[in-house]
Design an enzyme around this catalytic site. Structure first.
Site, PDB file in Angstrom:
ATOM      1  N   ASP A 200       0.788  -1.172   0.122  1.00 34.37           N
ATOM      2  CA  ASP A 200       0.051   0.047   0.003  1.00 34.37           C
ATOM      3  C   ASP A 200       0.751   1.175  -0.194  1.00 34.37           C
ATOM      4  O   ASP A 200       2.055   1.093  -0.155  1.00 34.37           O
ATOM      5  CB  ASP A 200      -0.805   0.067   1.191  1.00 34.37           C
ATOM      6  CG  ASP A 200      -2.458   0.597   0.833  1.00 34.37           C
ATOM      7  OD1 ASP A 200      -2.402   1.858   0.434  1.00 34.37           O
ATOM      8  OD2 ASP A 200      -3.352  -0.005   1.080  1.00 34.37           O
ATOM      9  N   HIS A 274      -3.051   3.110  -4.619  1.00 34.51           N
ATOM     10  CA  HIS A 274      -2.481   2.724  -3.251  1.00 34.51           C
ATOM     11  C   HIS A 274      -0.874   1.984  -3.638  1.00 34.51           C
ATOM     12  O   HIS A 274      -0.401   0.987  -2.848  1.00 34.51           O
ATOM     13  CB  HIS A 274      -3.266   1.478  -2.683  1.00 34.51           C
ATOM     14  CG  HIS A 274      -4.505   1.860  -2.171  1.00 34.51           C
ATOM     15  ND1 HIS A 274      -4.730   2.480  -0.723  1.00 34.51           N
ATOM     16  CD2 HIS A 274      -5.846   2.244  -2.502  1.00 34.51           C
ATOM     17  CE1 HIS A 274      -6.076   2.865  -0.343  1.00 34.51           C
ATOM     18  NE2 HIS A 274      -6.816   2.338  -1.585  1.00 34.51           N
ATOM     19  N   GLU A 350      -9.894   2.179  -5.024  1.00 38.89           N
ATOM     20  CA  GLU A 350      -9.457   3.576  -4.662  1.00 38.89           C
ATOM     21  C   GLU A 350      -8.526   4.186  -5.418  1.00 38.89           C
ATOM     22  O   GLU A 350      -7.686   4.722  -5.049  1.00 38.89           O
ATOM     23  CB  GLU A 350      -9.451   3.724  -3.283  1.00 38.89           C
ATOM     24  CG  GLU A 350     -10.644   3.293  -2.375  1.00 38.89           C
ATOM     25  CD  GLU A 350     -10.377   3.179  -1.008  1.00 38.89           C
ATOM     26  OE1 GLU A 350     -11.275   3.907  -0.266  1.00 38.89           O
ATOM     27  OE2 GLU A 350      -9.245   2.906  -0.526  1.00 38.89           O
TER      28      GLU A 350
END
Ligand code: ACM
Length: 631
Positions: A200, A274, A350
């Site tokens: 991440d 990410h 995302e």
């Protein structure tokens, strides 16, 4: 068969309710449980009998000895021939119990666990341990205990084959031993899949031998203390020595350790969003090459009220850059060689597109590939990744954003923004794992923000217990199961990790293992309380949040504040004060009507009692905070 099962479940619940201290409290609730009379006592003269030469069956039987040695101070002889006063582990392929089912029969003379496969023996052992006195959980030898097991007949098998728990080791790193303890805790509750969120913005946690900078640079950030996501930006001279990674040898050790407990590990390499840790290691991977640092918990995204977001720092891999795909080919080559599990998770969630939107190369890619928007650009990227993963002989899974712009062939979907992405994917014939943030995001607060460490929002145990992975009208063959996700932005150590996991991970374990019709909230709460006693023995932390009320604030016609308290379990009384003194059970108790807040009230204090004993924690809320809660 169904009717027999329902009757058996009612029998279980009735038996559990009527026997008092010695009630049987198994989580997840077995499919069929019949309680009898009497007990079997385990002592140093009891033998373990393994009815086959199967090495896995022998390993499972030896695990009982490890628990006994630790808590009872003795271990048992392991023998081959059946005899009285023994605990038998019997592989019996003729039992129609599937790959993970088992039958456990306890009589005063003998305990027998039958299972077609070693995994079933293992789950039978977990149930047996839960039938033993709670002191079996102790880390030290407990004297003067009779190690009795109630006479019982259990036939059990899971409802779903995918019973997952996700652990994020990127936001905060946990050591090999800490992950092993997590795996041990999973096994107790019959989970069989650990989803390992390995990369991440805050850290790349897996050694990739052909890309050494991923762990030389990408595994390290600056230690900050306080509230993650709100940290100050690290200064250039602050040491980047916080974090860590698993070498491939360590990862093999974890995979083996999990496999011995019948748990698969699914790796997640989260791309294209990410990805700041990868970009900090190899800046060419972004559409805006420059100097990047692994995030240390300072703000990285702007979240807008309408649910959209923009990245403050470019943390997305560049979809128009061929170097990105050769990078991913190297990563997935090593990941596929390391992890035996059939799936690799490629993230997909995302991904902020604001840097892609500004890139001339991405525009050229869109023209060349006839991609009409950024969703289709991401779908193109996912398609390329899926081909790479397929060439490594693995199946690809991604978060439900991979539906946007068109779901690629053969991809499996992990549905996190509710169930709808999972439903859509299943309707298109794709495999699905349900992990809705509405029910199983166990990083969220477990109760009122006035008492819980602050995370984005609240998700109480009762709602988690209502998790139903299989939506009506959807082909059950495509819903592989369900999973709870433990993101670790706000989890700084293993004690808090345990607090966030338990008891909600018990609720999810029951949702994915037990028959749907056996779900019973009040009965579950009683069993959870018994398991709290086991946790105390084990010195394992849990959240007592189910005893605390949620505080609801409204206004009357004249604009005065009114309070209500919502308890999620029965039999509690909520006592309160408005004068800043500590309420006890002599203080006013909340009844059924809203309480007016006096004009000059001091901070309100609230605490819960049950039958004269304090069970909740003292909560304090200022009048100003109460006022903010009114819409
Ligand atoms: C997610 O929670 N972003 C999958």
């Amino acid at each position: 068969m169904k009717k027999a099962l329902i009757l058996a479940v009612f029998f279980t619940i009735a038996a559990t309710a009527f026997s008092q201290n010695k009630r049987i409290s198994i989580i997840p609730q077995p499919a069929v449980l019949r309680e009898g009379m009497g007990t079997f006592t385990i002592d140093a003269n009891t033998a373990i009998v393994v009815g086959s030469n199967d090495p896995e069956a022998k390993k499972v039987a030896a695990m009982l000895n490890i628990e006994l040695k630790k808590a009872a101070g003795f271990s048992l002889n392991i023998e081959n021939a059946p005899r009285k006063k023994s605990i038998q582990f019997l592989l019996s392929p003729e039992e129609p119990l599937g790959n993970e089912g088992y039958r456990l029969a306890v009589t005063p003379e003998m305990i027998s666990i039958f299972a077609p496969k070693p995994a079933g023996l293992f789950y039978g052992l977990q149930t047996l341990l839960q039938l033993m006195p709670k002191e079996i959980e102790s880390k030290e030898v407990v004297k003067n205990i009779s190690w009795t097991v109630p006479v019982v007949n259990i036939t059990d098998r899971p409802r779903f084959g995918w019973r997952g728990l996700m652990l994020d080791v990127s936001r905060h790193f946990f050591t090999v031993d800490e992950v092993k303890a997590f795996i041990d805790d999973m096994a107790r509750y019959k989970y069989n899949l650990m989803h390992f969120h390995l990369t991440d913005d805050q850290g790349w946690r897996l050694e990739i031998k052909s890309l050494p900078k991923l762990t030389e640079v990408g595994a390290w950030n600056v230690k900050k203390t306080g509230r993650f996501n709100y940290f100050s930006t690290p200064a250039a001279n602050e040491p980047r020595d916080f974090g860590g990674f698993y070498t491939q040898e360590q990862m093999k050790e974890l995979i083996r350790y999990a496999k011995d407990r019948f748990i698969n590990i699914m790796p997640e390499i989260d791309v294209p969003g990410h990805s700041l840790a990868a970009i900090a290691s190899y800046p060419d991977l972004s559409c805006t090459p420059g100097t990047y640092k692994v995030n240390s918990g300072e703000p990285i995204m702007d979240w807008h009220d309408n649910g959209t977001f923009t990245a403050l720092i470019d943390n997305a891999l560049c979809p128009s850059n061929e170097k990105v795909y050769s990078f991913l080919d190297k990563v997935f080559t090593e990941v596929a060689a390391l992890f035996p599990f059939e799936y690799i998770h490629m993230g997909g969630d995302e991904c902020a597109k604001n840097f892609w939107e500004k890139s001339a190369e991405v525009k050229a890619l869109m023209q060349r590939e006839k991609l009409k928007d950024m969703h289709e650009v991401q779908s193109y990227f996912v398609g390329r990744v899926s081909k790479i993963i397929a060439t490594k002989g693995k199946k690809m899974m991604g978060w439900d954003e991979i539906l946007e712009g068109g779901l690629v062939k053969d991809a499996s979907v992990m549905s996190w923004r509710g169930l709808k992405g999972g439903i859509e994917a299943a309707q298109k014939g794709h495999e699905v794992v349900m992990t809705p943030n509405s029910h199983v995001y166990i990083d969220l607060m477990q109760g009122d923000a006035a008492i819980e460490p602050i995370v984005y929002s609240s998700l109480r145990l009762k709602k988690t217990y209502a998790f139903e992975p299989l939506p009506e009208g959807i082909d059950p063959k495509l819903i592989k199961g369900g999973q709870a996700n433990l993101w670790t932005e706000q989890i700084y150590n293993t004690r808090h990790m345990q607090y966030m996991l338990w008891p909600r991970a018990m609720a999810v374990a029951e949702a994915v293992w037990s028959p749907k019709q056996s779900r019973n909230w009040n009965n579950f709460v009683g069993r959870v309380e018994d398991h709290f006693g086991r946790f105390q023995q084990a010195d394992r932390k849990y959240a007592p949040s189910m005893y605390d009320p949620a505080v609801k604030v409204s206004k009357d016609a004249k604009g005065n504040l009114l309070l209500d308290f919502e308890s999620e379990i029965d039999g509690l009384t909520v006592h309160y004060s408005f004068d800043n003194s500590f309420p006890d059970y002599h203080y006013p108790a909340y009844g059924r009507t809203s309480i007016p807040v006096p004009v000059d009230a001091a901070p309100i204090k609230v605490v819960t009692y049950r039958a004269g004993t304090q069970v909740g924690r003292m909560m304090t809320i200022s009048v100003e905070d109460l006022r903010k809660r009114v819409k």
